[in-house]
Enzyme design. Structure first.
Site, PDB file in Angstrom:
ATOM      1  N   CYS A  47      25.253  18.217 -23.006  1.00 31.21           N
ATOM      2  CA  CYS A  47      25.265  16.820 -23.458  1.00 31.21           C
ATOM      3  C   CYS A  47      26.276  16.592 -24.572  1.00 31.21           C
ATOM      4  O   CYS A  47      27.101  15.684 -24.500  1.00 31.21           O
ATOM      5  CB  CYS A  47      23.872  16.418 -23.924  1.00 31.21           C
ATOM      6  SG  CYS A  47      23.847  14.787 -24.673  1.00 31.21           S
ATOM      7  N   CYS A  52      27.402  14.028 -21.844  1.00 32.90           N
ATOM      8  CA  CYS A  52      27.106  12.641 -22.267  1.00 32.90           C
ATOM      9  C   CYS A  52      27.979  12.141 -23.409  1.00 32.90           C
ATOM     10  O   CYS A  52      28.529  11.037 -23.326  1.00 32.90           O
ATOM     11  CB  CYS A  52      25.655  12.520 -22.722  1.00 32.90           C
ATOM     12  SG  CYS A  52      24.481  13.502 -21.791  1.00 32.90           S
ATOM     13  N   GLU A 186      31.105   7.802 -12.838  1.00 35.63           N
ATOM     14  CA  GLU A 186      31.472   7.568 -14.235  1.00 35.63           C
ATOM     15  C   GLU A 186      32.927   7.951 -14.498  1.00 35.63           C
ATOM     16  O   GLU A 186      33.675   7.191 -15.131  1.00 35.63           O
ATOM     17  CB  GLU A 186      30.540   8.350 -15.166  1.00 35.63           C
ATOM     18  CG  GLU A 186      29.123   7.791 -15.164  1.00 35.63           C
ATOM     19  CD  GLU A 186      28.185   8.486 -16.126  1.00 35.63           C
ATOM     20  OE1 GLU A 186      27.146   7.891 -16.450  1.00 35.63           O
ATOM     21  OE2 GLU A 186      28.464   9.622 -16.561  1.00 35.63           O
ATOM     22  N   HIS A 439      18.567 -17.146 -25.638  1.00 35.05           N
ATOM     23  CA  HIS A 439      19.652 -17.902 -25.016  1.00 35.05           C
ATOM     24  C   HIS A 439      20.812 -18.099 -25.981  1.00 35.05           C
ATOM     25  O   HIS A 439      20.564 -18.345 -27.161  1.00 35.05           O
ATOM     26  CB  HIS A 439      19.107 -19.270 -24.583  1.00 35.05           C
ATOM     27  CG  HIS A 439      20.124 -20.085 -23.833  1.00 35.05           C
ATOM     28  ND1 HIS A 439      20.490 -19.782 -22.541  1.00 35.05           N
ATOM     29  CD2 HIS A 439      20.837 -21.167 -24.203  1.00 35.05           C
ATOM     30  CE1 HIS A 439      21.385 -20.658 -22.154  1.00 35.05           C
ATOM     31  NE2 HIS A 439      21.633 -21.499 -23.137  1.00 35.05           N
ATOM     32  N   GLU A 444      18.432 -12.810 -20.422  1.00 35.03           N
ATOM     33  CA  GLU A 444      17.390 -13.838 -20.263  1.00 35.03           C
ATOM     34  C   GLU A 444      17.007 -14.015 -18.798  1.00 35.03           C
ATOM     35  O   GLU A 444      15.914 -14.471 -18.479  1.00 35.03           O
ATOM     36  CB  GLU A 444      17.806 -15.169 -20.897  1.00 35.03           C
ATOM     37  CG  GLU A 444      18.966 -15.868 -20.235  1.00 35.03           C
ATOM     38  CD  GLU A 444      19.348 -17.165 -20.974  1.00 35.03           C
ATOM     39  OE1 GLU A 444      18.493 -18.047 -21.126  1.00 35.03           O
ATOM     40  OE2 GLU A 444      20.521 -17.269 -21.409  1.00 35.03           O
TER      41      GLU A 444
END
Ligand code: NDP
Length: 459
Positions: A47, A52, A186, A439, A444
């Site tokens: 990682c 990562c 990726e 908002h 949302e």
């Protein structure tokens, strides 16, 4: 006179990655154990050193050209200049060294003795170090992770794996990425972001097998629209070096040419040469160490966590498994690592965030309502882009529980972390609906989808 301690250590850990470091720190600092840890490479594991962390920094680097383009649409007089790969790479290296030092500091503070060497298991309570020393431990934890798998095709040595991607002398002009999983998608995205011409060759008919089909298709279309040449049902049979770079022969005929070929065709558990077979530790069909819910192997004193057990191969899962092991064995709190509803994100451009069941999995279990919205976000619409965001909830038709959430778009990785809390808590669609929207955001949409798009599966 007191008897000498029967073992050199209460716990000896092999592997200084995410799982091993967490287990040793908790065992030492909270369990009062005398802990040793051997790491043959750099502290931090996949990682931190070759996964990562450097990947995400490359993702950030590759995102700037599009952001600068958008900035122009927003009125800024800016232009992306050239990308200085060697400068970025040395900055990246400095950051990894900083993190490695931090890991070492954390372990030193916890009282863990770190040995920078390879170790193998020579007995149920015995570890053999590369210098020939034998060490005894009441418990042994194997946390050796995994390594890239490259299929045995002609010319495979011409390809690189993700391990080498952070050390390239220069960025290629054209890259061929082979595979259709997390790493392939990726790297295809981030290399494209850095200005490389990218072809992604995947043997199946839709990238990211195992993810929600609609999300996979949405992401593939978005990656292609950005300029990645995605070749499906493309099986590569051989690599050869020619005057025009590396030629990858396709089983279906024809070939693909590139300056760099990256094989991202999965990872396999790191068990070779550890000496486990002879001890009776069970090895599964994928080469993984077989463990029970408490990460215990068939040999009671030997445990294993993380990718070497091939359960869910994600850093935070390895950390949970390592922590649960330390709680169980050294803190007297029997704990099983929980592998349900683990969220993850694929850091492509755009990102894919996912938690819980896919539409296909949910439909196979029973009747469910699918709420899906595909829309053009305000931010990129203004910049003249045609990007579409996908928001999707899978809801059990009877209990109304939200079984899954899938997001494709900018910020999906961040959003899915929060949606995962609700899914993990067993939130219903009504709970989502009762939450007032923030908002204007893209998120949302998760609380404003009123009518199911469709219902699937049998009642
Ligand atoms: P994955 O298992 O995700 O994908 C492997 C890919 O390679 C699949 O598309 C697979 O095809 C293909 N493949 C396998 N064997 C062959 C072969 N012989 N020839 C051609 N193609 C082949 O592995 P990755 O290497 O991408 O990643 C390893 C693990 O690391 C992931 O499972 C994930 O858990 C973790 N990871 C997580 C990340 C994140 O959380 N963002 C980032 C990177 C890695 P098929 O689908 O047909 O089997």
């Amino acid at each position: 006179m007191t008897d000498p301690a029967p073992f050199d250590f209460d716990l000896f850990v092999i592997g200084g990655g995410s799982g091993g470091v967490r287990a040793s720190r908790i065992a030492a600092s909270e369990g009062g154990a005398k802990v040793g840890l051997a790491e043959e490479s750099r502290m931090g594991g996949t990682c931190v050193i070759r996964g990562c962390v450097p990947k995400k920094l490359m993702v950030y680097a590759g995102a700037f050209p599009a952001q600068i383009e958008d900035a122009r649409a927003y009125g800024w007089d800016v232009r992306a200049g050239a990308f200085d790969w060697p400068r970025f790479r040395s900055q990246l290296e400095a950051e990894l060294t900083r993190l490695e030092t931090a890991y070492r500091g954390t372990l030193a503070n916890a009282g863990v003795q770190v040995l920078d060497t390879r170790a193998t298991v020579s007995g149920a309570h015995q570890v053999l170090l590369a210098d020939g020393r034998h060490i005894s431990a009441k418990h042994i934890l194997i946390a050796t992770g995994g390594r890239p798998f490259v299929p045995n095709i002609e010319g495979a040595d011409l390809a690189v794996t993700s391990n080498e991607m952070f050390h390239l002398d220069h960025l290629p002009k054209r890259a061929l990425v082979v595979g259709g999983g997390y790493i392939a998608c990726e790297f295809a995205s981030l290399l494209h972001g850095l200005g490389v011409q990218v072809t992604l060759a995947y043997r199946g008919n839709a990238i990211l097998r195992g993810f929600d089909s609609e999300a996979r298709d949405h992401l593939a279309a978005a990656m292609a629209a950005r300029g990645i040449d995605i070749r499906l049902n493309a099986e590569i049979t051989a690599l050869t070096r020619g005057a025009g770079g590396i030629e990858a022969a396709l089983k279906s005929g024809g070939s693909l040419a590139a300056d760099l070929v990256l094989y991202a065709t999965g990872r396999i558990p790191n068990v070779a040469g550890l000496g486990l077979d002879a001890l009776g530790v069970e090895i599964g069909p994928r080469g993984q160490i077989v463990v029970d819910d408490y990460s215990q192997t068939a040999v009671p004193s030997i445990f294993a966590v993380g990718d070497v057990t091939d359960r869910i191969n994600l850093t935070p899962v390895a950390i949970r498994e390592g922590h649960a092991f330390a709680d169980t064995v050294f803190r007297g709190v029997p704990t099983k690592a929980d592998h349900r509803d683990v969220a993850s994100a694929v850091f492509t451009t755009p990102e894919l965030g996912s938690v819980g069941l896919t539409e296909e999995q949910a439909a196979a279990q029973g009747r469910c309502d699918v709420y899906a919205a595909s829309f053009r976000p305000m931010k990129t619409l203004f910049a003249g882009r045609n990007d579409r965001m996908l928001m999707k909830l899978i809801v059990d038709s009877v209990s109304q529980r939200v079984l899954g959430c899938h997001i494709v778009g900018e910020g999906a990785g961040e959003m899915i972390q929060l949606a995962a809390i609700a899914v993990k808590m067993g939130a219903t669609k009504a709970d989502f609906d009762a939450t007032v929207a923030v908002h204007p955001t893209v998120a949302e949409e998760l609380v404003t989808m009123r009518k199911p798009t469709r219902s699937v599966g049998n009642a």
